[in-house]
Write an enzyme that holds these catalytic residues in place. Structure first.
Site, mmCIF file in Angstrom:
data_model
loop_
_atom_site.group_PDB
_atom_site.id
_atom_site.type_symbol
_atom_site.label_atom_id
_atom_site.label_comp_id
_atom_site.label_asym_id
_atom_site.label_seq_id
_atom_site.Cartn_x
_atom_site.Cartn_y
_atom_site.Cartn_z
ATOM 1 N N CYS A 304 0.971 -1.192 -0.060
ATOM 2 C CA CYS A 304 -0.046 -0.083 -0.092
ATOM 3 C C CYS A 304 0.765 1.215 0.113
ATOM 4 C CB CYS A 304 -0.841 0.038 1.243
ATOM 5 S SG CYS A 304 -1.746 -1.432 1.359
ATOM 6 N N ALA A 306 0.843 4.210 -1.728
ATOM 7 C CA ALA A 306 0.718 5.782 -1.683
ATOM 8 C C ALA A 306 0.971 6.507 -0.462
ATOM 9 C CB ALA A 306 -0.816 6.080 -2.181
ATOM 10 N N GLY A 308 4.040 7.317 -1.791
ATOM 11 C CA GLY A 308 5.344 7.161 -2.039
ATOM 12 C C GLY A 308 6.469 7.613 -1.504
ATOM 13 N N LYS A 310 7.553 5.965 1.635
ATOM 14 C CA LYS A 310 8.208 5.015 2.290
ATOM 15 C C LYS A 310 8.909 4.163 0.765
ATOM 16 C CE LYS A 310 4.946 4.290 5.965
ATOM 17 N NZ LYS A 310 3.974 5.243 5.196
ATOM 18 N N ASP A 328 -0.714 0.016 -5.133
ATOM 19 C CA ASP A 328 -1.692 0.479 -4.438
ATOM 20 C C ASP A 328 -3.121 0.162 -5.164
ATOM 21 O OD1 ASP A 328 -2.027 2.691 -1.918
ATOM 22 O OD2 ASP A 328 -3.712 2.886 -3.231
ATOM 23 N N ASP A 355 -5.249 -4.978 -6.215
ATOM 24 C CA ASP A 355 -6.029 -5.331 -4.831
ATOM 25 C C ASP A 355 -5.022 -6.051 -4.178
ATOM 26 O OD1 ASP A 355 -7.395 -5.917 -2.521
ATOM 27 O OD2 ASP A 355 -9.370 -6.421 -3.462
ATOM 28 N N ASP A 372 2.066 -1.226 4.807
ATOM 29 C CA ASP A 372 1.229 -0.052 5.831
ATOM 30 C C ASP A 372 -0.269 0.203 5.474
ATOM 31 O OD1 ASP A 372 0.764 2.364 7.226
ATOM 32 O OD2 ASP A 372 1.703 3.633 5.836
ATOM 33 N N CYS A 429 -1.020 3.460 11.316
ATOM 34 C CA CYS A 429 -1.166 4.784 11.977
ATOM 35 C C CYS A 429 -2.355 4.994 12.925
ATOM 36 C CB CYS A 429 -1.265 5.873 10.941
ATOM 37 S SG CYS A 429 -2.656 5.842 9.817
#
Length: 568
Positions: A304, A306, A308, A310, A328, A355, A372, A429
């Site tokens: 995942c 977006a 960019g 990481k 993504d 996916d 992430d 997060c």
């Protein structure tokens, strides 16, 4: 008139001219100034402005030059000289009586002092409002905004009682009543939903919870990451300082980060930014890539990716060698990924729009995978205050289910036989246990992986027990980061090491919904038991044999006996 005392003339009201009789003495106030009416004041009846001369031959102009205490001393001296012995004795007795009276007054004040202090303490003691008072407040909240000052004072008083509940609690009141009022007040003061505040109260102790809520009201520092593919941090810092940027190194744990305090130019539009010398990136976003520790010439999947940040950091650590698959599920968000990769000079990345749950079918055999995962965002409330009110139980469970599917896909995409890798880093997060420890514990049960150290020197350990749930003891090696302790966004990081490509067989008592969450297997998986379809075929053959007529069955068995090898 009316007084028989010889020394009572000074009590008579002054007429046109005030004179100081015998036995009168000057009283001084506590600050050393002479009290009003303590020395004679002469006034001319006709109101003439001529210079006034006192009894001692000194003019008023000279008297004005002296301090009040000096004037009082000059006037007391001749009066005392003219007094008789009887008068002096009477004056001393009066002074003694006055001292005793003052001592008695002081004693009364000292005695009253502790009582007054006790009364203050009793008044300041926190008391729970009645249900009627709470209902009135609720009605007022509809028409008028709440009085935040009163609510804040009530929160502080409630916290003091809860910290020493056995001593300070009100009789007949339970701890649950105090906690319910505290949750209600904090929800009103900090604008949180009752659901989210209840979740936070389960995670943090009460004093730490206040610090967390206060930290979410303050934005995190602006940080940038130096792109070492194009420049060095020292050169970038000097170039930005010359443009009027006030900055410092991010910390000892980062060799590329810089923290921006203030700037006279927009940080996202400097020539250095447009040339790709740095990336605007939060401090917490650097940690997962540091935990992944990518090596040169490896195959790495960012599931995942977006926007960019990481991905470009991974390319920077790999020095543009090997291959990075930046994936993504959102095509719109991939535009920013492509733009950032071009600007930063990344040449070893392939961008895909798939996916993540279907990824083992698309491509597998990676050395390392970074996931992430999409989450509720409870760690970045300072960036998105809408999270305070727009999340409920369904949102948390929906995110947790998606994360479980993604983490199994990420594990299946890694090659356990990789010489240098075989690692998976899972991060969110969010600070919710349902999205972090719960998901990691699920992955440990479903796949042949184990948790390893993240390599980060700071951060709080993950939970091994939460309320009535017990997680695997190795969850101590996961790391949690909070805004009130580390001054960065709330983050969770776990690092897995895959030790076998085999997928453990699901137990019979497991729910089919959980099995549906698991993606399809990798081609090189090993299955110990025979597939159920073969068993059904064998059973159907036995049924056919039983249905055959007796002569045909005898003939078939004789043919089978002829085909068998003869034993030596």
């Amino acid at each position: 008139s009316g007084f028989s005392d010889d020394n009572s003339k000074w009590l008579a009201p002054a007429k046109a001219k005030k004179t100081q009789p015998k036995g009168n003495h000057v009283e001084l106030s506590s600050d050393g100034e002479v009290e009003e009416g303590s020395w004679e004041m002469e006034e001319e009846e006709d109101g003439s402005s001529e210079e006034m001369v006192d009894d001692y031959g000194a003019s008023s102009s000279e008297e004005e030059e002296l301090l009040p205490i000096e004037k009082a001393a000059l006037k007391q001296k001749p009066d005392r000289e003219g007094l008789s012995e009887d008068d002096s004795e009477e004056e001393e007795e009066e002074e003694e009586e006055a001292e005793e009276a003052s001592k008695q007054k002081m004693g009364q004040k000292e005695e009253e002092g502790p009582d007054l202090q006790l009364n203050l303490d009793i008044d300041e003691q926190f008391k729970l409002p009645t249900s009627e008072e709470i209902e009135k407040e609720d009605i007022l909240f509809i028409s008028e905004p709440p009085d935040l000052h009163v609510i804040h004072q009530r929160i502080q008083g409630n916290m003091e009682v809860l910290q020493d509940f056995g001593v300070k609690r009100e009789e007949g009141r339970s701890r649950q009543e105090y906690l319910a009022l505290l949750r209600r007040d904090m929800a009103a003061y900090y604008s949180y939903s009752d659901f989210l505040l209840s979740k936070l109260m389960d995670i943090f102790p009460l004093p730490e919870l206040i610090n967390f809520l206060e930290a979410n009201e303050v934005p995190r520092p602006v940080t940038i990451r130096t792109n070492t593919l194009k420049t060095r941090r020292r050169d970038l810092a000097q170039a930005l300082i010359n443009r009027g940027v006030n900055l410092d190194p991010l910390g000892k744990w980062s060799k590329t980060g810089l923290v921006i305090y203030d700037s006279t130019v927009p940080i996202g539009a400097t020539p250095e930014y447009l040339a790709g010398h740095y990336m605007l990136q939060g401090a917490s976003s650097l940690l997962p890539v540091m935990a992944l520790a990518p090596q040169e010439n490896e195959r790495i999947l960012d599931m995942c990716c977006a926007p960019g940040g990481k991905t470009s950091y991974i390319a920077q650590l790999m020095k543009n060698t090997g291959m990075i698959l930046a994936n993504d599920s959102s095509a719109e968000r991939l535009r920013s990924v492509v733009g950032n990769l071009h600007r930063l000079g990344v040449t070893n990345a392939v961008v895909s729009n798939c996916d993540g749950r279907q990824f083992p079918k698309v491509l597998g055999g990676f050395d390392r995978v970074l996931l992430d995962a999409p989450c509720s965002g409870t760690g970045v409330i300072s960036k998105d205050p809408a999270v305070k009110t727009n999340k409920d139980e369904k949102d948390i469970l929906r995110c947790a289910h998606l994360q479980k599917e993604l983490i199994l896909s990420a594990i299946d995409s890694v090659n356990a036989a990789s010489e240098t890798g075989g690692y998976i880093v899972y991060c969110t997060c969010s600070i919710m246990v349902e999205e972090n420890e719960w998901v990691v514990d699920y992955a440990l049960k479903k796949r042949n992986v184990r948790l390893v150290a993240t390599g980060l020197d700071f951060g709080k350990e993950g939970f091994t027990r939460f309320k009535d749930r017990r997680f695997h003891p190795s969850l101590k090696s996961t790391r949690r980061f909070y805004p009130h302790t580390h001054n960065m966004d709330g983050f969770f990081i776990a690092k897995f090491k895959k030790f076998s490509n085999a997928i453990p067989q699901a137990q019979k008592d497991e729910q089919p919904a959980v099995e549906a969450a698991a993606p399809s297997t990798v081609p090189d998986t090993i299955i110990t038991d025979p597939p159920p379809k073969k068993k059904k075929l064998e059973e159907s053959k036995a049924d056919k044999e039983q249905k055959l007529p007796q002569p045909a069955l005898k003939k078939k068995r004789s043919l089978q006996a002829q085909r068998r090898p003869v034993k030596a």
